[in-house]
Design an enzyme around this catalytic site. Structure first.
Site, mmCIF file in Angstrom:
data_model
loop_
_atom_site.group_PDB
_atom_site.id
_atom_site.type_symbol
_atom_site.label_atom_id
_atom_site.label_comp_id
_atom_site.label_asym_id
_atom_site.label_seq_id
_atom_site.Cartn_x
_atom_site.Cartn_y
_atom_site.Cartn_z
ATOM 1 N N SER A 133 0.791 -1.240 0.000
ATOM 2 C CA SER A 133 0.000 0.000 0.000
ATOM 3 C C SER A 133 0.816 1.278 0.000
ATOM 4 O O SER A 133 0.239 2.372 -0.051
ATOM 5 C CB SER A 133 -0.965 0.005 1.192
ATOM 6 O OG SER A 133 -2.053 -0.847 0.951
ATOM 7 N N LYS B 25 0.001 3.740 -2.650
ATOM 8 C CA LYS B 25 -1.002 4.800 -2.534
ATOM 9 C C LYS B 25 -0.381 6.203 -2.510
ATOM 10 O O LYS B 25 -1.068 7.185 -2.798
ATOM 11 C CB LYS B 25 -1.857 4.558 -1.291
ATOM 12 C CG LYS B 25 -2.731 3.293 -1.395
ATOM 13 C CD LYS B 25 -3.494 3.028 -0.108
ATOM 14 C CE LYS B 25 -4.526 1.911 -0.261
ATOM 15 N NZ LYS B 25 -3.943 0.573 -0.457
ATOM 16 N N SER C 55 -6.128 3.363 4.297
ATOM 17 C CA SER C 55 -5.548 2.468 3.292
ATOM 18 C C SER C 55 -6.588 1.585 2.611
ATOM 19 O O SER C 55 -6.321 0.431 2.276
ATOM 20 C CB SER C 55 -4.448 1.601 3.917
ATOM 21 O OG SER C 55 -3.514 1.188 2.950
#
Length: 327
Positions: free
Chosen positions: A104, A107, A162
């Protein structure tokens, strides 16, 4: 925080940048190929007035391939990096050019592309694809098909909690499809010199063709820190949002950060203030973390740890790494 200069890109295969303040006393040209099998090569020159002088980037820490300061047994993750971002000085580096999965931390790039290309006042309608992620264990915001949410709110809950569903919704709104958005991500990566990365989605769920390096994460995160909105979001502990569902009814939710330093579950090292960052975890990527921190003199630092074997180990190693600021 605003950084004055960006990397100047010659082509998708050749990036020329300076080594000032990081690891070499001479000027240098760095050939950083985007070939999967390539290595970093350096061509040094002592002529500051040569024809290449105007091609060199400034205010950037560049780490030569063989200059790792690794080997500390307390830092057992696959890749580790600590950079004094104020003085452009490497404090610790190990395996920073190894190709790894970012989970993640992806992101950060999604947020960067969004902030550079979209109007945060837009309203986003959540699609079937965004609301139907079926991967077991995937972090979700719980968005439903037909939900309508402000893009700024969506970006906040995306980075703070997230949620992978928010990532697809953002990508589809900004570019029309996730495939088109990942093309924008890869173009942006090359534009800032992160040429050993390839993004296959907007959220970081595992894909064999979705990878980066610790050094590329430094470049991407450093670029994102130039966006005040990004800094504000990653420093946020929790976020309340109101949006409407497909029936027009209001939905109220609150999302909490995944950053254990901000939550107070992990103690920041003495003299260090963790401003914010981004976590990432998948089975293949392990536990990952990139942070933006400051010391007592208000100097800024970027730290990256990739592929730690557990969340507990990840934070233990990060706290240990941040102590190198005062060593």
């Amino acid at each position: 925080m605003r950084l004055n200069k960006k990397i100047k890109v010659i082509s998708s295969l050749l990036v020329l940048i300076s080594l000032t303040g990081c690891s070499s006393s001479s000027n240098a040209l760095m050939k950083y190929s985007n070939s999967d099998t390539s290595v970093v090569q350096y061509i040094t020159t002592n002529d500051t007035d040569d024809e290449y002088a105007n091609l060199l980037g400034e205010d950037l820490c560049v780490i030569p391939l063989k200059s790792d300061k690794g080997g500390d047994g307390n830092l057992a993750a696959e890749a580790t990096l600590l950079v004094n971002n104020t003085d452009n000085e490497m404090l610790y580096a190990e395996n920073v050019y190894e190709k790894l999965y970012p989970a993640s931390i992806t992101k950060v790039m999604t947020a960067l592309v969004t902030l550079k290309n979209a109007d945060l006042s837009d309203m986003v309608t959540v699609s079937y694809e965004a609301s139907h992620i079926t991967e077991v264990g995937a972090s979700l915001c719980g968005l439903k098909e037909g939900d309508k949410i402000n893009l700024k709110d969506l970006l906040n809950i995306f980075l703070i909690s997230s949620g992978n569903d928010a990532g697809i919704a953002i990508a589809e709104h900004v570019a029309g499809s996730e495939e088109a958005f990942t093309k924008m991500m890869n173009e942006e990566a090359k534009a800032i010199g992160a040429t050993h990365s390839n993004f296959a989605n907007s959220h970081g769920l595992h894909d064999e063709n979705h990878y980066t390096t610790a050094y590329d994460i430094y470049l991407i995160f450093r670029e994102a820190l130039q966006e005040p909105t990004f800094v504000d979001i990653i420093a946020t502990k929790s976020y309340k949002v109101t949006y409407s569902n497909s029936n027009g009814d209001k939905v109220d939710k609150e999302f909490s950060t995944t950053n254990l330093y901000l939550k107070g579950n992990e103690v920041m090292p003495d003299g260090i203030t963790v401003i914010g960052g981004k976590t990432g975890t998948t089975i293949k990527a392990g536990s990952c973390l990139v942070l933006y921190s400051k010391d007592k003199s208000d100097k800024e630092y970027i730290s990256v740890i990739l592929k730690s074997d557990s969340k507990t180990s990840l934070y233990s190693q990060m706290s240990y790494l941040l102590k190198f600021i005062y060593k």
